[in-house]
Design a protein around this motif. Sequence first.
Motif, PDB file in Angstrom:
ATOM      1  N   GLU A 153      31.319  47.027  45.012  1.00 46.34           N
ATOM      2  CA  GLU A 153      30.065  46.351  44.684  1.00 46.34           C
ATOM      3  C   GLU A 153      29.504  46.844  43.354  1.00 46.34           C
ATOM      4  O   GLU A 153      28.867  46.083  42.623  1.00 46.34           O
ATOM      5  CB  GLU A 153      29.048  46.523  45.815  1.00 46.34           C
ATOM      6  CG  GLU A 153      29.361  45.677  47.036  1.00 46.34           C
ATOM      7  CD  GLU A 153      29.601  44.209  46.700  1.00 46.34           C
ATOM      8  OE1 GLU A 153      28.693  43.561  46.143  1.00 46.34           O
ATOM      9  OE2 GLU A 153      30.710  43.704  46.974  1.00 46.34           O
ATOM     10  N   ARG A 197      31.690  44.942  40.863  1.00 46.41           N
ATOM     11  CA  ARG A 197      31.447  43.489  40.871  1.00 46.41           C
ATOM     12  C   ARG A 197      30.294  43.142  39.923  1.00 46.41           C
ATOM     13  O   ARG A 197      30.395  42.226  39.101  1.00 46.41           O
ATOM     14  CB  ARG A 197      31.128  43.016  42.289  1.00 46.41           C
ATOM     15  CG  ARG A 197      30.933  41.498  42.368  1.00 46.41           C
ATOM     16  CD  ARG A 197      30.342  41.082  43.700  1.00 46.41           C
ATOM     17  NE  ARG A 197      31.268  41.182  44.807  1.00 46.41           N
ATOM     18  CZ  ARG A 197      32.161  40.242  45.141  1.00 46.41           C
ATOM     19  NH1 ARG A 197      32.267  39.149  44.407  1.00 46.41           N
ATOM     20  NH2 ARG A 197      32.933  40.404  46.175  1.00 46.41           N
ATOM     21  N   GLU A 198      29.211  43.879  40.045  1.00 50.08           N
ATOM     22  CA  GLU A 198      28.047  43.616  39.194  1.00 50.08           C
ATOM     23  C   GLU A 198      28.379  43.909  37.731  1.00 50.08           C
ATOM     24  O   GLU A 198      28.051  43.128  36.838  1.00 50.08           O
ATOM     25  CB  GLU A 198      26.877  44.497  39.660  1.00 50.08           C
ATOM     26  CG  GLU A 198      25.567  44.182  38.966  1.00 50.08           C
ATOM     27  CD  GLU A 198      24.400  44.927  39.586  1.00 50.08           C
ATOM     28  OE1 GLU A 198      23.438  45.184  38.848  1.00 50.08           O
ATOM     29  OE2 GLU A 198      24.463  45.261  40.778  1.00 50.08           O
ATOM     30  N   ARG A 199      29.064  45.022  37.496  1.00 50.62           N
ATOM     31  CA  ARG A 199      29.418  45.412  36.122  1.00 50.62           C
ATOM     32  C   ARG A 199      30.348  44.396  35.474  1.00 50.62           C
ATOM     33  O   ARG A 199      30.229  44.091  34.284  1.00 50.62           O
ATOM     34  CB  ARG A 199      30.106  46.780  36.169  1.00 50.62           C
ATOM     35  CG  ARG A 199      30.478  47.359  34.820  1.00 50.62           C
ATOM     36  CD  ARG A 199      31.403  48.553  35.004  1.00 50.62           C
ATOM     37  NE  ARG A 199      32.723  48.128  35.471  1.00 50.62           N
ATOM     38  CZ  ARG A 199      33.574  48.912  36.117  1.00 50.62           C
ATOM     39  NH1 ARG A 199      33.236  50.148  36.419  1.00 50.62           N
ATOM     40  NH2 ARG A 199      34.760  48.443  36.480  1.00 50.62           N
ATOM     41  N   GLY A 244      30.632  41.201  36.241  1.00 48.20           N
ATOM     42  CA  GLY A 244      30.071  39.848  36.198  1.00 48.20           C
ATOM     43  C   GLY A 244      30.693  38.867  37.176  1.00 48.20           C
ATOM     44  O   GLY A 244      30.759  37.669  36.896  1.00 48.20           O
ATOM     45  N   SER A 267      30.714  36.773  40.725  1.00 44.22           N
ATOM     46  CA  SER A 267      29.783  36.248  41.710  1.00 44.22           C
ATOM     47  C   SER A 267      30.019  36.881  43.078  1.00 44.22           C
ATOM     48  O   SER A 267      31.168  37.116  43.469  1.00 44.22           O
ATOM     49  CB  SER A 267      29.946  34.727  41.827  1.00 44.22           C
ATOM     50  OG  SER A 267      29.293  34.238  42.970  1.00 44.22           O
ATOM     51  N   LYS A 268      28.931  37.146  43.799  1.00 39.89           N
ATOM     52  CA  LYS A 268      29.065  37.746  45.122  1.00 39.89           C
ATOM     53  C   LYS A 268      29.730  36.796  46.106  1.00 39.89           C
ATOM     54  O   LYS A 268      30.327  37.219  47.094  1.00 39.89           O
ATOM     55  CB  LYS A 268      27.690  38.168  45.646  1.00 39.89           C
ATOM     56  CG  LYS A 268      27.752  39.222  46.730  1.00 39.89           C
ATOM     57  CD  LYS A 268      26.413  39.931  46.890  1.00 39.89           C
ATOM     58  CE  LYS A 268      26.564  41.106  47.847  1.00 39.89           C
ATOM     59  NZ  LYS A 268      25.346  41.903  47.970  1.00 39.89           N
TER      60      LYS A 268
END
Length: 352
Positions: A179, A182-184, A186, A188-189
């Motif tokens: 997680e 994932r944010e780093r 870019g 999509s969740k």
Amino acid sequence: MKLFGKKNEPVIGLDIGSSSVRALQLSEQGSGYRIEHFAIEPVGAGVVVEKSVQDIEAISSAIDRAVRHSGSSAKSCAIAVSGSAVFTKTISLPANLAESDVESQVQIEANQYVPYPLDEVSLDFEVLGPSARNADLIDILLAASKSENVESRQDALDAAGLRAKVVDVEAFAIANAFELMRERDGLSKSEAVGVFDIGFDLTTLLVLRGGRVIYTRDHPFGGHQLKEEIIRRYEMSAEEAGFFERGEEGPEDFEVEVLEPFQLNVVHQISRALQFFASSNEYSPISTIYLSGGSSAQKGLASMVQQELGLTTRVADPVSGMDLSPSVAVTALKRNASNLMVAMGLALRGFD
């Protein structure tokens, strides 16, 4: 012992593997984290086999060395279980069940699904939230491990003067670390992403979506096959055959005659694992895959996987962008970054 125990104090994330023990401790820094302590210690052959501890004394010694060399004075650890002795399943229960009734209902469900007698397992559950399929249901993640699998790790910690504050499942620890990435990166969740974790003697495909593990399957393949081929072909000792792990130059024909065939085998294993996933009930299209584990950062492997399978392929790096304590060995940390997914996910459990 709770498999989803939640503690507020920072803990040492201890990943107990077949080739090494990885220790990682974090502190909170603003909205992110800082790596305070890190160490990796080798584990002798046969001490841990396919995620199962065979020699408690030897693994306890490796844990003790890892924690001491990391410089951490903490005594609380987060560890993980995995392999064939671990069972997980998402079940659904009525959303209007009283909290006191959920636990008893989980026990009933566990008796139906867990493939071992319940008096032989460590059992826990976590409420995931409303079911996406039916608003009148809640999804609950059920996790069970053979008690001996948990107890052998606890015994090793006890002998090293440490205690397990959290016992997690490796797949969930990897999801926890992912997680951050994932944010780093870019992503999509809602996008399904594959993580192909190449262990020493066992490799696992995980598919993650919405912060959850929606699929996991172990495959009997690992980095030991590369090491054994080096030993056989070049008549090296196990220590000498570790040159590629240390970033050292190998024999002149190593890349063409040994490394490339191994990497093509990795591609085949990923393709086969994805075929198993495609035939499962949880199937969802994947366009991105991450490689993690001890053999994942080999030169040219990610580009070969991407070229052969047509999937965006990246090497997992859960430590990228994090601040580091001055005591952290930066070169060793970066060299082993792709092998720190479990340790990172476990270290994060200290902040739940």
